[in-house]
Design a protein around this motif. Structure first.
Motif: not given
Lengths: 472, 332
Positions: A99, A103, A106, A130-131, A205-206, A209-210, A213-215, A218, A222, B162, B194-198, B209, B331
């Protein structure tokens, strides 16, 4: 040689047992009659497996691709100022919780990051987005390229002085020097490096996901997390973990083949000592397969003991390892009394592959060069270790210790299961602060963590510094 | 040597004295027990009136709490489990590990009332889209429908249903408003994400930020910024359809060693001694009577016209299907 071989077998057995020990209790918790096979072939599972392979493969190629020229440059410039500092900094990303790293990335490359600020300042209309896969690759290169570079560098630094001198005498061009002197050295460490980075990225993992940009981004990790947490379906988690293990094992076999086919240097050890050592390894492999239970069947012939140890533990998601041990611990004293031991053991297991990968090449070359001489002189045991082995293995051992330290320092997989009010780690505290609006505290903690990481790395490398020897 | 023996004896005496006190073990999430959280103050307050020792065992979040309990089963050391939300209570109940609370819960202030015989609420809040006042205005979106259907470049960071409770909250919110059309709604919302975080931390970190002008959080998040950071910059949109609720609860286990003590704690939990602490340590609304008014900043928060919530059973029954629907819609 037999002593060393049986020692190796013992280590493998322990590692395999510890890993299996995580699976077995979880399988006990599996839901009765859960259609695991259907799940394994479901479109969702296939899709995330494909994406895991794609992102991990690309991340690995990019990380190692950038690492080789960087390592080469560092090897060519042994004297410049701040080189040591830079090398130590390169071990740092490993010690950062994902994490924090995300950051940081980012901050530089994000929507409002420095790069986009610069683009806007010079009047360019295009922006860096970047996403998506870009962000994932960027972050993975950030986390893994330095590690890869240090491993490649350790290979380059092992080039014998004689080769360098010969190359100079023959008047090799840089291209010829690369082809005949450096490439063989890099080739030696390349399979291990590629494998390690691949496994780290596959289990990411982190970051995925972060920044994904979306599922649609995956990974298996995850899904493992989801299965073990929200759905509480340990059976599913174990199946997914096995799938991940299988991916990494195939990657290992593939790379191992590349190594042996093209690079005779890798097999030289075996040719120099036909018979005893080879059969010892095979026995070790068989034992391992038996110990690790029926959960994975790997073709054995080409497998080096250490390599499989690496495959097993690193491909093992920490959360599965932790959860399994947790259930096991319940049967005894209660998990909190063994918490410190479990956290230490878990992190040791996860860092083991790194240590093995880093020390192994140096060890092999060293053994090839000195085994006969030492044997004929009758130097044995501790004396041999102190006089013959340590001066050469000290440096890689220091590097390995530093990286292992950094990794364990940043651990967030095992501590989250065993941690309690009285047993916290810095990254865990950092996550807690992040989770309760206290981002400034978290930033401070990240700094402390970074500082601690650096000083530990420095200490480890200082302690393992080679004894001064006169230059030949 | 004699001093050493004396010290040892003193230590033994101390240890046995400590043993004479009852211990109440509470499993909770770590935000609750952190040194600025509600936990330490609750511990101090309850210990003065119970002649007992309160022990916290902290886990990452409510989901981890329930999983820990499932792993431990009847052998659990927990007397009280504090910090799961109503989306999980049906599953928690189904473990058969919880005992009825038997506490008279007449003074509860949770919207919609409370009748659960096993769990008691200790705080509650509303999910909300929190925005950066430097970039957006409060009337940009006046309803969830506007937020989803109005096209625009403003992006939001959301959490993954999830893996994170707020993510599940948004999923249920959209389901509550859109029903069968939820899949279409997600497809329309997708370009805005923008994005999906855990987890919540990653999302909120990206938001503060400045990566995105909006984040999925709580209506009470602005209160933290107003009180602790003295800034009005971060505010929440008020959506006309109403906001989805989260209610955090506690329950006692069947294996609690001293059930009487556990009940006394639950009764204390819904009294002012505990509830007064909730607004400014847990940044949520108190679920029971308080002895002093809410902090002034809470008056300035969005007050939803309607509280939306599915029953725990509905969530337990449909979560998997609804999550798959979300996956399919986002997705692509």
């Amino acid at each position: 040689m037999t002593g060393a071989a049986s020692g190796g077998i013992a280590v493998v057995a322990v590692v395999a047992a510890l890993t299996a020990a995580a699976f077995v209790p979880l399988i006990g918790h599996a839901r009765a009659g859960a259609p695991l096979l259907d799940f394994l072939t479901a479109p969702y599972t296939l899709r995330i497996t494909r994406f895991t392979l794609l992102q991990a493969g690309l991340s690995t190629l990019l990380s190692v691709g950038f690492a080789i020229p960087l390592a080469r440059a560092l090897a060519h410039q042994p004297q410049f100022m701040l080189r040591g500092t830079l090398l130590r900094l390169m071990a740092l990303p490993l010690g950062l919780p994902a994490l924090v790293g995300v950051l940081g990335i980012v901050e530089v490359f994000g929507q409002r990051g420095w790069v986009n600020g610069l683009l806007a300042a010079i009047g360019l209309d295009s922006r860096l987005e970047i996403y998506g896969l870009t962000g994932i690759l960027l972050a993975h290169v950030f986390f893994n390229m330095p590690l890869a570079a240090r491993m490649v560098l350790s290979g380059l630094e092992a080039i014998p002085y004689e080769s360098e001198r010969l190359s100079a005498q023959l008047g090799f061009t840089p291209a010829q020097h690369w082809r005949h002197v450096e490439w063989p050295a890099v080739r030696q460490v390349l399979p291990g490096t590629l494998l390690l980075v691949f496994m780290l990225c596959a289990a990411s993992f982190t970051i995925v996901l972060t920044l994904g940009g979306g599922p649609s981004a995956t990974t298996l990790e995850v899904a493992i997390y989801q299965a073990l947490r929200f759905d509480f379906d340990p059976g599913q988690a174990v199946v997914l973990a096995l799938l991940q293990l299988l991916l990494c094992a195939s990657c290992y076999l593939l790379l191992g083949r590349l190594g042996t086919d093209i690079d005779p240097g890798m097999t030289l050890g075996a040719r120099a000592r036909p018979g005893s050592r080879g059969s010892g390894r095979r026995t070790g492999d068989w034992l391992l397969i038996a110990m690790a239970g029926a959960f994975i069947a790997l073709p054995l012939v080409a497998i080096v003991i250490s390599g499989l140890v690496a495959g097993l533990t690193l491909a093992m998601p920490p959360i599965v390892l932790g959860a399994g041990w947790f259930v096991l611990a319940l049967g005894f004293e209660g998990p909190f009394s063994i918490a410190p031991a479990a956290v230490v053991a878990g992190n040791a297991l996860l860092a083991l592959p790194f240590a093995v990968r880093i020390i192994e090449p140096a060890m092999l070359g060293h053994a090839q060069a000195y085994d006969r001489l030492v044997l004929s002189l009758g130097i044995k045991g501790l004396t041999r270790f102190r006089l013959i082995d340590w001066p050469v293995l000290g440096r890689p051992a220091g590097l390995a210790a530093a990286l292992a330290m950094a990794m364990s320092l940043g651990d967030l997989g095992i501590i989250t299961l065993f941690g309690s009010e009285d047993f916290l780690t810095l990254p865990y505290l950092l996550l807690q602060r992040m989770g309760t609006y206290r981002t400034t505290d978290a930033a401070g903690l990240a700094l402390i963590l970074g500082g601690l990481c650096l000083s530990l790395i420095w200490t480890a490398e200082w302690m393992a510094r080679p004894a001064r020897r006169s230059t030949p | 040597m004699r001093r050493l023996i004396a010290a040892a004896l003193a230590l033994i005496a101390l240890a046995s004295f400590a043993h004479a006190k009852e211990t109440l073990t509470i499993y909770t999430y770590d935000g609750f027990t952190s040194d600025w959280g509600t936990g330490p103050k609750v511990k101090a307050a309850f210990e003065t009136q119970c002649d007992c020792t309160v022990d916290f065992v902290a886990l990452p979040d409510g989901v981890a709490l329930l999983n820990r309990l499932k792993l431990e089963g009847a052998a659990t050391k927990a007397d009280i489990v504090l910090g799961i939300d109503t989306n999980l209570t049906a599953e928690a109940e189904a473990t058969g590990l919880f005992a009825p609370h038997e506490v008279t819960a007449s003074g509860l202030t949770v919207p919609g009332g409370w009748s659960d015989k096993t769990f008691l609420p200790f705080d509650w809040g509303y999910f909300a889209v929190v925005f950066d006042g430097d970039k957006l205005k409060a009337d940009q979106f006046r309803s969830l429908k506007e937020f989803i259907e109005k096209q625009g470049p403003e992006k939001i960071v959301i959490e993954d249903p999830r893996t994170a409770t707020p993510g599940l909250g948004l999923l249920l919110w959209i389901k509550a408003v859109y029903g069968d059309q939820a899949k279409d709604a997600w497809e329309k919302l997708k370009p805005r994400i923008l994005t999906v975080t855990p987890g919540w931390s990653e999302a909120y970190g990206l938001f503060t930020k400045g990566e995105a002008p909006m984040v999925l959080s709580y209506t009470t998040s602005p209160a933290y910024h107003m009180i602790a950071e003295n800034t009005q910059r971060y505010q929440a949109f008020a959506f006309a359809e109403g906001h989805y609720m989260q209610i955090e609860v506690a329950g006692m286990t069947k294996s609690a060693r001293n059930k009487e003590l556990a009940r006394r704690f639950l009764a204390f939990m819904i009294s002012p001694g505990f509830q007064d602490l909730v607004p400014e340590t847990n940044w949520m609304y108190p679920a029971g009577p308080i002895s002093k008014p809410l902090p002034a900043a809470f008056d300035r928060l969005v007050k939803p016209a309607k509280s939306l919530i599915f029953s725990s059973e509905e969530v337990a029954r449909n979560r998997k299907t609804w999550t798959e629907e979300w996956l399919a819609a986002t997705s692509r």
